[in-house]
Design an enzyme around this catalytic site. Sequence first.
Site, mmCIF file in Angstrom:
data_model
loop_
_atom_site.group_PDB
_atom_site.id
_atom_site.type_symbol
_atom_site.label_atom_id
_atom_site.label_comp_id
_atom_site.label_asym_id
_atom_site.label_seq_id
_atom_site.Cartn_x
_atom_site.Cartn_y
_atom_site.Cartn_z
ATOM 1 N N THR A 143 -0.795 -41.236 87.873
ATOM 2 C CA THR A 143 0.310 -40.339 87.495
ATOM 3 C C THR A 143 1.199 -41.031 86.456
ATOM 4 O O THR A 143 1.402 -42.243 86.507
ATOM 5 C CB THR A 143 1.128 -39.991 88.745
ATOM 6 O OG1 THR A 143 0.302 -39.205 89.611
ATOM 7 C CG2 THR A 143 2.385 -39.193 88.405
ATOM 8 N N GLY A 144 1.756 -40.213 85.550
ATOM 9 C CA GLY A 144 2.674 -40.743 84.536
ATOM 10 C C GLY A 144 2.108 -40.550 83.136
ATOM 11 O O GLY A 144 0.999 -40.032 82.964
ATOM 12 N N ASP A 182 -4.604 -46.046 86.738
ATOM 13 C CA ASP A 182 -3.220 -45.583 86.930
ATOM 14 C C ASP A 182 -2.275 -46.463 86.108
ATOM 15 O O ASP A 182 -2.600 -47.608 85.773
ATOM 16 C CB ASP A 182 -2.878 -45.696 88.431
ATOM 17 C CG ASP A 182 -1.674 -44.867 88.843
ATOM 18 O OD1 ASP A 182 -1.007 -44.274 87.964
ATOM 19 O OD2 ASP A 182 -1.394 -44.815 90.060
ATOM 20 N N GLY A 221 5.894 -46.175 90.992
ATOM 21 C CA GLY A 221 6.698 -45.159 91.654
ATOM 22 C C GLY A 221 7.816 -44.594 90.802
ATOM 23 O O GLY A 221 8.592 -43.768 91.263
ATOM 24 N N GLY A 276 7.493 -42.467 88.684
ATOM 25 C CA GLY A 276 7.232 -41.031 88.637
ATOM 26 C C GLY A 276 7.225 -40.395 90.010
ATOM 27 O O GLY A 276 6.782 -39.258 90.170
ATOM 28 N N GLU A 319 -0.346 -42.348 95.269
ATOM 29 C CA GLU A 319 -1.021 -43.352 94.433
ATOM 30 C C GLU A 319 -1.575 -44.480 95.297
ATOM 31 O O GLU A 319 -2.736 -44.869 95.169
ATOM 32 C CB GLU A 319 -0.039 -43.913 93.397
ATOM 33 C CG GLU A 319 0.289 -42.915 92.299
ATOM 34 C CD GLU A 319 1.421 -43.357 91.389
ATOM 35 O OE1 GLU A 319 1.503 -42.834 90.269
ATOM 36 O OE2 GLU A 319 2.233 -44.217 91.789
ATOM 37 N N LYS A 377 5.473 -53.446 79.663
ATOM 38 C CA LYS A 377 5.400 -53.419 81.139
ATOM 39 C C LYS A 377 4.966 -54.762 81.717
ATOM 40 O O LYS A 377 5.085 -54.987 82.913
ATOM 41 C CB LYS A 377 4.399 -52.348 81.595
ATOM 42 C CG LYS A 377 4.698 -50.943 81.092
ATOM 43 C CD LYS A 377 5.761 -50.287 81.909
ATOM 44 C CE LYS A 377 6.055 -48.872 81.493
ATOM 45 N NZ LYS A 377 4.941 -47.948 81.631
#
Length: 226
Positions: free
Chosen positions: A28-29, A80, A94, A96, A102, A120
């Site tokens: 996700t993201g 991910d 997290g 998102g 996840e 990151k």
Amino acid sequence: MTADDQKRISGEAAAQLVEAGMVVGLGTGSTAAWFVKALAARGLDIRGVPTSEATANLARELGMTLASLDDVKSIDLTVDGADEIGPGLSLIKGGGAALLREKLVWEASARCVVIADAAKHVKTLGRFPLPIEVVRFGHPHTGRRLADIAAEFDLPPPRLRTADRGVVVTDGGNVIYDMASGVIEDPAALAGALKSVTGVVDHGLFLDLADEALIGTDDGVVKLVP
Ligand code: 5RP
């Protein structure tokens, strides 16, 4: 190269790892979305297991075949994003609000690949506030217990996550507390303390879960292993 370009090339590189017939965990993201798009463009016969409603919607729009975690025995590969990638590929996730699904999908996966832009990648975790997913029932009480734990780790009290429409509610119907820290000296100890609180469903520390990272940089995609 912009951060978004770096996200795109890491997502495209990860899409090359997928083979026909695989069951693939879909993160996700914004970085994971680049992966999903690049994977869909390959037109492989795969089944995707989405980690959020947002990813499920995107994958469906792109014509991908989806399965729920309940329907698969195992997942071959999950790709991910992350909010921070620290030493040994320890992660904060997290941002998102999808950390619970996840982590469930990651833990069911034979191989987990984290993709991200270069910013990151950090020396120590903690610049990004750590998301903690908490059941809604009695959450202000759980929040106070989390504040006690934060104090034990010399951290400020976590804050309930809100957005324009009020309190953020996850796909699982829970709320999120964000624990700002600066530096998490001992991620494993903090993870253990957080999980000991009744009402905490899970937290965004992903420790010993990532098998490799593909980081988009101005010089191309760099692969890291723990
Ligand atoms: C969602 C996540 C995301 O992977 C994380 O927030 C990174 O997002 P982005 O790729 O948009 O920077 O953990 O819960």
